[in-house]
Write a protein that holds these residues in place. Structure first.
Motif, PDB file in Angstrom:
ATOM      1  N   THR A 343      -9.091  38.437   2.851  1.00 55.03           N
ATOM      2  CA  THR A 343      -8.876  39.021   4.166  1.00 55.03           C
ATOM      3  C   THR A 343      -7.447  39.528   4.301  1.00 55.03           C
ATOM      4  OG1 THR A 343      -8.280  36.858   5.097  1.00 55.03           O
ATOM      5  CG2 THR A 343     -10.601  37.506   5.205  1.00 55.03           C
ATOM      6  N   ALA A 344      -7.246  40.439   5.254  1.00 53.77           N
ATOM      7  CA  ALA A 344      -5.918  41.033   5.449  1.00 53.77           C
ATOM      8  C   ALA A 344      -4.903  39.959   5.813  1.00 53.77           C
ATOM      9  CB  ALA A 344      -5.981  42.097   6.535  1.00 53.77           C
ATOM     10  N   GLY A 345      -3.723  40.084   5.253  1.00 53.28           N
ATOM     11  CA  GLY A 345      -2.665  39.117   5.521  1.00 53.28           C
ATOM     12  C   GLY A 345      -1.639  39.664   6.491  1.00 53.28           C
ATOM     13  N   THR A 346      -0.398  39.245   6.314  1.00 48.25           N
ATOM     14  CA  THR A 346       0.695  39.681   7.187  1.00 48.25           C
ATOM     15  C   THR A 346       1.457  40.816   6.518  1.00 48.25           C
ATOM     16  OG1 THR A 346       0.935  37.443   8.046  1.00 48.25           O
ATOM     17  CG2 THR A 346       2.790  38.944   8.364  1.00 48.25           C
ATOM     18  N   PRO A 347       1.679  41.930   7.205  1.00 47.13           N
ATOM     19  CA  PRO A 347       2.491  43.006   6.606  1.00 47.13           C
ATOM     20  C   PRO A 347       3.946  42.567   6.434  1.00 47.13           C
ATOM     21  CG  PRO A 347       1.985  43.510   8.887  1.00 47.13           C
ATOM     22  CD  PRO A 347       1.203  42.282   8.551  1.00 47.13           C
ATOM     23  N   LEU A 348       4.605  43.131   5.439  1.00 47.32           N
ATOM     24  CA  LEU A 348       5.959  42.721   5.052  1.00 47.32           C
ATOM     25  C   LEU A 348       6.898  43.911   4.993  1.00 47.32           C
ATOM     26  CD1 LEU A 348       5.048  40.506   1.948  1.00 47.32           C
ATOM     27  CD2 LEU A 348       5.411  39.716   4.294  1.00 47.32           C
ATOM     28  N   VAL A 349       8.176  43.607   5.062  1.00 52.46           N
ATOM     29  CA  VAL A 349       9.236  44.568   4.767  1.00 52.46           C
ATOM     30  C   VAL A 349      10.113  43.985   3.668  1.00 52.46           C
ATOM     31  CG1 VAL A 349      11.368  45.627   5.610  1.00 52.46           C
ATOM     32  CG2 VAL A 349       9.309  45.692   7.001  1.00 52.46           C
ATOM     33  N   LEU A 350      10.444  44.804   2.671  1.00 51.95           N
ATOM     34  CA  LEU A 350      11.415  44.456   1.633  1.00 51.95           C
ATOM     35  C   LEU A 350      12.588  45.417   1.745  1.00 51.95           C
ATOM     36  CD1 LEU A 350       9.059  44.119  -1.482  1.00 51.95           C
ATOM     37  CD2 LEU A 350       9.730  42.326   0.109  1.00 51.95           C
ATOM     38  N   VAL A 351      13.791  44.889   1.828  1.00 50.77           N
ATOM     39  CA  VAL A 351      15.000  45.706   1.733  1.00 50.77           C
ATOM     40  C   VAL A 351      15.582  45.452   0.352  1.00 50.77           C
ATOM     41  CG1 VAL A 351      17.301  46.133   2.640  1.00 50.77           C
ATOM     42  CG2 VAL A 351      15.416  45.585   4.197  1.00 50.77           C
ATOM     43  N   ILE A 352      15.654  46.495  -0.458  1.00 52.89           N
ATOM     44  CA  ILE A 352      16.034  46.358  -1.870  1.00 52.89           C
ATOM     45  C   ILE A 352      17.310  47.160  -2.108  1.00 52.89           C
ATOM     46  CG2 ILE A 352      15.304  46.775  -4.255  1.00 52.89           C
ATOM     47  CD1 ILE A 352      12.387  46.673  -3.099  1.00 52.89           C
ATOM     48  N   ASP A 353      18.394  46.462  -2.433  1.00 51.93           N
ATOM     49  CA  ASP A 353      19.677  47.092  -2.745  1.00 51.93           C
ATOM     50  C   ASP A 353      19.893  47.099  -4.251  1.00 51.93           C
ATOM     51  OD1 ASP A 353      20.032  47.281  -0.039  1.00 51.93           O
ATOM     52  OD2 ASP A 353      21.856  46.062   0.054  1.00 51.93           O
ATOM     53  N   VAL A 354      20.068  48.269  -4.821  1.00 47.57           N
ATOM     54  CA  VAL A 354      20.307  48.405  -6.261  1.00 47.57           C
ATOM     55  C   VAL A 354      21.797  48.219  -6.511  1.00 47.57           C
ATOM     56  CG1 VAL A 354      20.093  49.864  -8.291  1.00 47.57           C
ATOM     57  CG2 VAL A 354      18.358  49.968  -6.473  1.00 47.57           C
ATOM     58  N   ILE A 355      22.176  47.080  -7.125  1.00 48.23           N
ATOM     59  CA  ILE A 355      23.595  46.794  -7.312  1.00 48.23           C
ATOM     60  C   ILE A 355      24.033  46.935  -8.773  1.00 48.23           C
ATOM     61  CG2 ILE A 355      23.654  45.288  -5.310  1.00 48.23           C
ATOM     62  CD1 ILE A 355      23.531  42.888  -7.207  1.00 48.23           C
ATOM     63  N   GLY A 356      23.085  47.210  -9.660  1.00 55.43           N
ATOM     64  CA  GLY A 356      23.409  47.428 -11.068  1.00 55.43           C
ATOM     65  C   GLY A 356      22.204  48.013 -11.775  1.00 55.43           C
ATOM     66  N   SER A 357      22.429  48.569 -12.948  1.00 56.20           N
ATOM     67  CA  SER A 357      21.336  49.169 -13.714  1.00 56.20           C
ATOM     68  C   SER A 357      21.791  49.381 -15.145  1.00 56.20           C
ATOM     69  CB  SER A 357      20.892  50.488 -13.084  1.00 56.20           C
ATOM     70  OG  SER A 357      19.791  51.021 -13.765  1.00 56.20           O
ATOM     71  N   TYR A 358      20.820  49.380 -16.079  1.00 50.25           N
ATOM     72  CA  TYR A 358      21.120  49.672 -17.482  1.00 50.25           C
ATOM     73  C   TYR A 358      19.854  50.012 -18.206  1.00 50.25           C
ATOM     74  CZ  TYR A 358      19.996  44.723 -17.352  1.00 50.25           C
ATOM     75  OH  TYR A 358      19.389  43.525 -17.086  1.00 50.25           O
TER      76      TYR A 358
END
Length: 358
Positions: A343-358
Protein backbone atom coordinates in the motif's frame (compact mmCIF):
# COMPACT_ATOMS: atom_id res chain seq x y z
CA UNK A 1 8.88 -1.64 6.85
CA UNK A 2 8.34 1.24 4.48
CA UNK A 3 10.61 1.96 1.58
CA UNK A 4 11.81 5.14 3.31
CA UNK A 5 13.99 2.84 5.42
CA UNK A 6 15.09 0.83 2.41
CA UNK A 7 15.93 4.05 0.57
CA UNK A 8 18.08 5.28 3.45
CA UNK A 9 19.76 1.88 3.68
CA UNK A 10 20.49 1.94 -0.06
CA UNK A 11 22.28 5.27 0.25
CA UNK A 12 24.19 4.26 3.39
CA UNK A 13 25.32 0.99 1.81
CA UNK A 14 26.77 2.88 -1.15
CA UNK A 15 29.70 4.37 0.70
CA UNK A 16 32.35 2.23 -0.95
CA UNK A 17 31.27 1.82 -4.55
CA UNK A 18 33.90 3.81 -6.40
CA UNK A 19 35.70 4.39 -9.67
CA UNK A 20 39.37 4.64 -10.60
CA UNK A 21 41.09 7.57 -8.98
CA UNK A 22 44.86 7.00 -8.87
CA UNK A 23 47.52 9.66 -9.19
CA UNK A 24 49.94 9.84 -12.12
CA UNK A 25 52.54 11.93 -10.34
CA UNK A 26 55.78 11.07 -8.67
CA UNK A 27 58.87 9.17 -9.72
CA UNK A 28 59.39 6.46 -12.33
CA UNK A 29 58.18 2.88 -12.58
CA UNK A 30 61.41 1.46 -11.10
CA UNK A 31 61.49 3.65 -8.00
CA UNK A 32 62.26 1.91 -4.72
CA UNK A 33 62.27 3.41 -1.24
CA UNK A 34 63.56 1.78 1.93
CA UNK A 35 61.82 3.21 4.98
CA UNK A 36 63.20 3.71 8.46
CA UNK A 37 61.34 0.54 9.43
CA UNK A 38 63.28 -1.45 6.88
CA UNK A 39 60.19 -1.94 4.72
CA UNK A 40 61.08 -1.67 1.03
CA UNK A 41 58.44 -0.06 -1.19
CA UNK A 42 58.85 -0.64 -4.91
CA UNK A 43 56.80 1.20 -7.52
CA UNK A 44 56.11 4.83 -8.37
CA UNK A 45 53.33 6.86 -6.86
CA UNK A 46 50.08 6.07 -8.66
CA UNK A 47 51.10 2.45 -9.26
CA UNK A 48 50.41 -0.67 -7.24
CA UNK A 49 53.36 -0.95 -4.82
CA UNK A 50 55.25 -4.08 -3.83
CA UNK A 51 56.26 -4.31 -0.16
CA UNK A 52 59.26 -6.25 1.09
CA UNK A 53 59.01 -6.52 4.88
CA UNK A 54 62.04 -7.49 6.98
CA UNK A 55 62.12 -10.87 8.71
CA UNK A 56 62.04 -9.43 12.22
CA UNK A 57 59.53 -8.58 14.91
CA UNK A 58 57.16 -5.76 13.96
CA UNK A 59 57.17 -2.45 15.85
CA UNK A 60 54.88 -2.39 18.88
CA UNK A 61 53.55 1.12 18.23
CA UNK A 62 51.93 2.86 15.29
CA UNK A 63 54.57 3.94 12.78
CA UNK A 64 53.94 6.62 10.14
CA UNK A 65 56.34 7.44 7.31
CA UNK A 66 55.64 9.87 4.47
CA UNK A 67 57.06 8.40 1.27
CA UNK A 68 56.00 11.30 -0.97
CA UNK A 69 54.62 14.53 0.46
CA UNK A 70 51.70 16.12 -1.36
CA UNK A 71 51.02 19.82 -1.70
CA UNK A 72 47.25 19.69 -1.27
CA UNK A 73 45.00 20.53 1.65
CA UNK A 74 45.60 19.08 5.09
CA UNK A 75 43.43 16.11 6.02
CA UNK A 76 41.16 16.96 8.95
CA UNK A 77 40.60 14.48 11.75
CA UNK A 78 36.94 13.98 10.77
CA UNK A 79 37.31 14.29 6.99
CA UNK A 80 36.13 11.94 4.31
CA UNK A 81 39.29 10.70 2.60
CA UNK A 82 39.55 9.34 -0.94
CA UNK A 83 42.57 7.10 -1.34
CA UNK A 84 44.24 4.26 -3.16
CA UNK A 85 45.89 1.74 -0.87
CA UNK A 86 47.55 -1.64 -0.46
CA UNK A 87 47.40 -3.58 2.80
CA UNK A 88 49.78 -6.41 3.76
CA UNK A 89 50.40 -8.26 6.98
CA UNK A 90 53.82 -7.86 8.56
CA UNK A 91 54.10 -11.61 9.01
CA UNK A 92 53.74 -13.76 5.89
CA UNK A 93 51.05 -16.43 5.52
CA UNK A 94 50.89 -19.90 3.94
CA UNK A 95 50.51 -19.82 0.14
CA UNK A 96 47.01 -19.24 -1.16
CA UNK A 97 46.87 -22.78 -2.53
CA UNK A 98 47.07 -24.07 1.05
CA UNK A 99 44.25 -21.82 2.27
CA UNK A 100 40.58 -22.86 2.10
CA UNK A 101 38.59 -21.02 -0.57
CA UNK A 102 36.78 -17.91 0.58
CA UNK A 103 32.99 -17.87 0.54
CA UNK A 104 32.73 -14.12 -0.02
CA UNK A 105 34.55 -11.59 -2.25
CA UNK A 106 37.21 -9.33 -0.71
CA UNK A 107 35.98 -6.46 1.44
CA UNK A 108 36.25 -3.10 -0.31
CA UNK A 109 37.55 -1.24 2.71
CA UNK A 110 40.11 -3.09 4.82
CA UNK A 111 40.18 -0.25 7.31
CA UNK A 112 36.46 -0.25 8.08
CA UNK A 113 35.60 -0.89 11.69
CA UNK A 114 32.57 -3.07 10.92
CA UNK A 115 33.35 -6.75 11.64
CA UNK A 116 33.33 -8.67 8.34
CA UNK A 117 31.37 -11.79 7.60
CA UNK A 118 33.38 -14.96 7.95
CA UNK A 119 36.05 -15.24 5.28
CA UNK A 120 35.40 -11.91 3.52
CA UNK A 121 38.54 -9.92 4.34
CA UNK A 122 40.79 -9.96 1.31
CA UNK A 123 39.43 -13.36 0.38
CA UNK A 124 41.07 -14.93 3.43
CA UNK A 125 39.61 -17.56 5.69
CA UNK A 126 39.10 -16.99 9.40
CA UNK A 127 41.77 -18.18 11.87
CA UNK A 128 39.72 -21.25 12.67
CA UNK A 129 39.66 -22.22 8.99
CA UNK A 130 43.23 -21.50 7.92
CA UNK A 131 45.95 -19.27 9.30
CA UNK A 132 46.76 -19.81 12.95
CA UNK A 133 45.69 -17.30 15.60
CA UNK A 134 49.31 -16.19 15.96
CA UNK A 135 50.62 -15.10 12.52
CA UNK A 136 54.21 -15.79 13.60
CA UNK A 137 53.36 -19.52 13.72
CA UNK A 138 52.66 -19.48 9.98
CA UNK A 139 55.72 -17.37 9.25
CA UNK A 140 57.91 -19.91 11.00
CA UNK A 141 56.64 -22.77 8.88
CA UNK A 142 59.10 -22.01 6.07
CA UNK A 143 56.34 -22.12 3.46
CA UNK A 144 54.93 -18.65 4.10
CA UNK A 145 54.74 -15.85 1.55
CA UNK A 146 53.79 -12.15 1.67
CA UNK A 147 50.09 -11.77 2.38
CA UNK A 148 48.44 -8.82 0.62
CA UNK A 149 44.93 -9.02 2.02
CA UNK A 150 43.44 -6.22 -0.06
CA UNK A 151 44.31 -3.37 -2.38
CA UNK A 152 42.45 -0.84 -4.50
CA UNK A 153 44.80 -1.02 -7.47
CA UNK A 154 43.66 -4.43 -8.69
CA UNK A 155 40.05 -3.23 -8.60
CA UNK A 156 40.94 -0.09 -10.54
CA UNK A 157 39.13 1.73 -7.76
CA UNK A 158 39.93 4.19 -5.05
CA UNK A 159 38.07 4.06 -1.73
CA UNK A 160 36.35 6.82 0.20
CA UNK A 161 35.81 6.62 3.93
CA UNK A 162 35.19 8.78 6.95
CA UNK A 163 38.12 8.89 9.36
CA UNK A 164 35.52 8.38 12.09
CA UNK A 165 34.58 4.99 10.64
CA UNK A 166 37.95 3.28 10.24
CA UNK A 167 40.43 1.50 12.51
CA UNK A 168 42.37 3.84 14.85
CA UNK A 169 45.64 3.36 12.98
CA UNK A 170 44.17 4.82 9.82
CA UNK A 171 42.62 7.81 11.58
CA UNK A 172 45.78 8.59 13.55
CA UNK A 173 48.03 7.93 10.57
CA UNK A 174 46.19 9.98 7.94
CA UNK A 175 44.82 12.96 9.89
CA UNK A 176 47.22 15.87 9.41
CA UNK A 177 48.70 14.54 6.16
CA UNK A 178 48.29 16.49 2.93
CA UNK A 179 46.35 15.54 -0.17
CA UNK A 180 48.69 14.05 -2.76
CA UNK A 181 50.86 12.35 -0.14
CA UNK A 182 51.83 8.68 -0.17
CA UNK A 183 52.09 7.36 3.37
CA UNK A 184 53.31 4.10 4.86
CA UNK A 185 51.56 2.93 8.03
CA UNK A 186 52.60 0.07 10.31
CA UNK A 187 49.59 -0.59 12.55
CA UNK A 188 49.82 -2.86 15.61
CA UNK A 189 46.83 -5.09 16.45
CA UNK A 190 45.56 -2.80 19.21
CA UNK A 191 45.12 -0.03 16.61
CA UNK A 192 43.89 -2.42 13.96
CA UNK A 193 41.50 -5.33 14.39
CA UNK A 194 42.74 -6.55 17.77
CA UNK A 195 39.42 -5.79 19.42
CA UNK A 196 37.38 -7.79 16.89
CA UNK A 197 37.27 -11.37 18.12
CA UNK A 198 37.60 -13.88 15.29
CA UNK A 199 38.63 -11.31 12.68
CA UNK A 200 41.12 -12.76 10.20
CA UNK A 201 43.53 -9.89 10.93
CA UNK A 202 42.93 -9.74 14.69
CA UNK A 203 46.49 -10.65 15.67
CA UNK A 204 48.36 -9.08 12.77
CA UNK A 205 50.47 -5.98 12.49
CA UNK A 206 49.24 -4.38 9.27
CA UNK A 207 51.37 -2.47 6.78
CA UNK A 208 49.60 -0.07 4.41
CA UNK A 209 50.76 2.17 1.62
CA UNK A 210 48.06 4.84 1.24
CA UNK A 211 47.91 7.44 -1.54
CA UNK A 212 45.65 10.32 -0.51
CA UNK A 213 43.66 11.48 -3.54
CA UNK A 214 41.26 13.89 -1.86
CA UNK A 215 39.97 15.00 1.54
CA UNK A 216 36.47 16.38 2.03
CA UNK A 217 35.05 18.44 4.90
CA UNK A 218 32.22 16.34 6.38
CA UNK A 219 30.19 19.47 7.26
CA UNK A 220 30.30 20.89 3.73
CA UNK A 221 27.10 22.08 2.06
CA UNK A 222 26.05 23.16 -1.40
CA UNK A 223 27.94 26.12 -2.83
CA UNK A 224 26.87 27.94 -5.98
CA UNK A 225 24.06 29.91 -7.59
CA UNK A 226 20.39 29.24 -6.81
CA UNK A 227 18.47 28.03 -9.85
CA UNK A 228 15.70 30.37 -11.02
CA UNK A 229 12.17 29.41 -12.05
CA UNK A 230 11.83 26.27 -9.97
CA UNK A 231 8.72 24.12 -10.36
CA UNK A 232 5.76 25.04 -8.20
CA UNK A 233 5.15 23.02 -5.08
CA UNK A 234 8.77 22.33 -4.11
CA UNK A 235 9.62 22.73 -0.42
CA UNK A 236 11.97 25.62 0.33
CA UNK A 237 15.50 24.74 1.47
CA UNK A 238 17.78 27.06 3.44
CA UNK A 239 21.42 26.52 4.40
CA UNK A 240 22.14 25.46 7.94
CA UNK A 241 24.44 27.60 10.10
CA UNK A 242 27.87 26.59 11.42
CA UNK A 243 28.03 23.20 9.76
CA UNK A 244 24.44 22.25 10.55
CA UNK A 245 22.10 20.53 8.12
CA UNK A 246 19.97 22.57 5.71
CA UNK A 247 16.42 23.23 6.85
CA UNK A 248 13.31 22.37 4.85
CA UNK A 249 10.17 24.53 4.86
CA UNK A 250 7.07 22.59 3.79
CA UNK A 251 4.76 25.63 3.74
CA UNK A 252 3.07 25.62 0.34
CA UNK A 253 4.79 22.35 -0.64
CA UNK A 254 2.65 19.72 -2.32
CA UNK A 255 3.38 15.98 -2.17
CA UNK A 256 4.34 14.64 -5.61
CA UNK A 257 2.09 12.35 -7.59
CA UNK A 258 5.21 11.00 -9.29
CA UNK A 259 8.76 11.00 -7.95
CA UNK A 260 11.13 13.59 -9.37
CA UNK A 261 14.45 15.37 -8.76
CA UNK A 262 15.19 19.06 -9.34
CA UNK A 263 18.50 20.92 -9.34
CA UNK A 264 18.00 23.90 -7.02
CA UNK A 265 21.62 25.10 -6.65
CA UNK A 266 24.09 25.04 -9.54
CA UNK A 267 27.44 24.19 -8.01
CA UNK A 268 30.53 26.33 -8.46
CA UNK A 269 33.13 23.54 -8.23
CA UNK A 270 34.61 21.08 -10.70
CA UNK A 271 32.32 18.95 -12.92
CA UNK A 272 30.95 15.88 -11.17
CA UNK A 273 32.44 12.52 -12.02
CA UNK A 274 31.01 9.03 -11.89
CA UNK A 275 30.93 8.87 -8.09
CA UNK A 276 29.50 11.44 -5.72
CA UNK A 277 30.27 12.27 -2.10
CA UNK A 278 27.08 13.76 -0.68
CA UNK A 279 25.49 15.10 2.45
CA UNK A 280 21.78 14.49 2.69
CA UNK A 281 18.62 15.37 4.61
CA UNK A 282 15.54 13.17 4.38
CA UNK A 283 12.15 14.24 5.74
CA UNK A 284 8.51 13.25 5.38
CA UNK A 285 5.51 15.15 4.06
CA UNK A 286 3.48 17.05 5.10
CA UNK A 287 5.48 18.73 7.88
CA UNK A 288 9.08 17.49 7.69
CA UNK A 289 8.78 14.79 10.33
CA UNK A 290 11.10 11.78 10.69
CA UNK A 291 14.22 13.70 9.71
CA UNK A 292 17.37 11.74 8.85
CA UNK A 293 20.56 13.67 8.09
CA UNK A 294 24.21 12.88 7.49
CA UNK A 295 25.14 16.04 9.41
CA UNK A 296 23.96 14.44 12.67
CA UNK A 297 26.50 13.41 15.30
CA UNK A 298 27.84 9.95 14.58
CA UNK A 299 26.91 10.15 10.88
CA UNK A 300 29.12 10.88 7.87
CA UNK A 301 28.80 11.88 4.21
CA UNK A 302 27.90 9.12 1.80
CA UNK A 303 29.39 7.97 -1.48
CA UNK A 304 27.06 7.15 -4.37
CA UNK A 305 28.40 5.22 -7.34
CA UNK A 306 26.94 5.87 -10.77
CA UNK A 307 24.74 2.78 -10.79
CA UNK A 308 23.31 3.68 -7.39
CA UNK A 309 21.96 7.02 -8.54
CA UNK A 310 19.10 5.10 -10.14
CA UNK A 311 17.84 4.33 -6.64
CA UNK A 312 16.72 7.98 -6.36
CA UNK A 313 14.33 8.78 -9.22
CA UNK A 314 15.60 11.52 -11.52
CA UNK A 315 18.82 12.20 -9.60
CA UNK A 316 21.20 11.17 -12.37
CA UNK A 317 19.32 13.32 -14.88
CA UNK A 318 19.23 16.31 -12.53
CA UNK A 319 23.01 16.14 -12.08
CA UNK A 320 23.87 15.70 -15.77
CA UNK A 321 26.46 18.36 -16.54
CA UNK A 322 26.42 19.61 -12.95
CA UNK A 323 29.35 20.66 -10.76
CA UNK A 324 30.49 19.92 -7.24
CA UNK A 325 28.56 22.20 -4.89
CA UNK A 326 25.23 21.41 -6.52
CA UNK A 327 22.06 20.76 -4.52
CA UNK A 328 19.18 18.59 -5.66
CA UNK A 329 15.74 18.26 -4.11
CA UNK A 330 14.31 14.79 -4.75
CA UNK A 331 10.66 14.11 -4.03
CA UNK A 332 9.61 10.50 -3.51
CA UNK A 333 5.95 9.75 -4.08
CA UNK A 334 3.79 7.75 -1.70
CA UNK A 335 3.58 5.02 -4.35
CA UNK A 336 7.37 4.75 -4.65
CA UNK A 337 7.65 4.70 -0.85
CA UNK A 338 5.20 1.83 -0.53
CA UNK A 339 4.63 0.02 2.73
CA UNK A 340 5.70 -3.59 3.08
CA UNK A 341 2.20 -4.78 2.21
CA UNK A 342 2.30 -2.81 -1.04
CA UNK A 343 0.00 0.00 0.00
CA UNK A 344 1.02 3.63 -0.51
CA UNK A 345 3.34 4.96 2.15
CA UNK A 346 4.45 8.44 3.19
CA UNK A 347 5.91 10.76 0.52
CA UNK A 348 9.45 11.99 1.22
CA UNK A 349 11.83 14.80 0.40
CA UNK A 350 15.59 14.30 0.03
CA UNK A 351 17.94 17.29 -0.03
CA UNK A 352 21.20 16.09 -1.58
CA UNK A 353 24.32 18.29 -1.51
CA UNK A 354 27.20 17.17 -3.73
CA UNK A 355 30.33 17.99 -1.72
CA UNK A 356 32.85 15.89 -3.65
CA UNK A 357 33.21 13.70 -6.72
CA UNK A 358 35.73 11.50 -8.55
Amino acid sequence: MRRRHALAALIVSSALALSACGSDDGGDGDSTATTDLGVEVTGAQGEKPTLTIPDEDPPEDLQIEVLDEGDGDEVGENDVVVANYLGQTWAPRPPASEMPPAEEPPAEDPAATEPPAEGDVGGAATPEDGASADPSDDAASGDAEPYVFDNSYDRGSAASFSLNQVIPGWKDGLAGQTVGSRVLLSIPPDQGYGGQEGHDLQNDTLVFVVEIVDSIDPAAQASGEPVADLPAGLPAVADGADGAAPTIDFAGATPPEASDSTLVVAGDGEPVGANLVVNMVQASYPDGADVITTWDEGQAPLTLAAEQLAGIPGLAEALTGANIGSRVVSRISATDNAAQDGTAGTPLVLVIDVIGSY
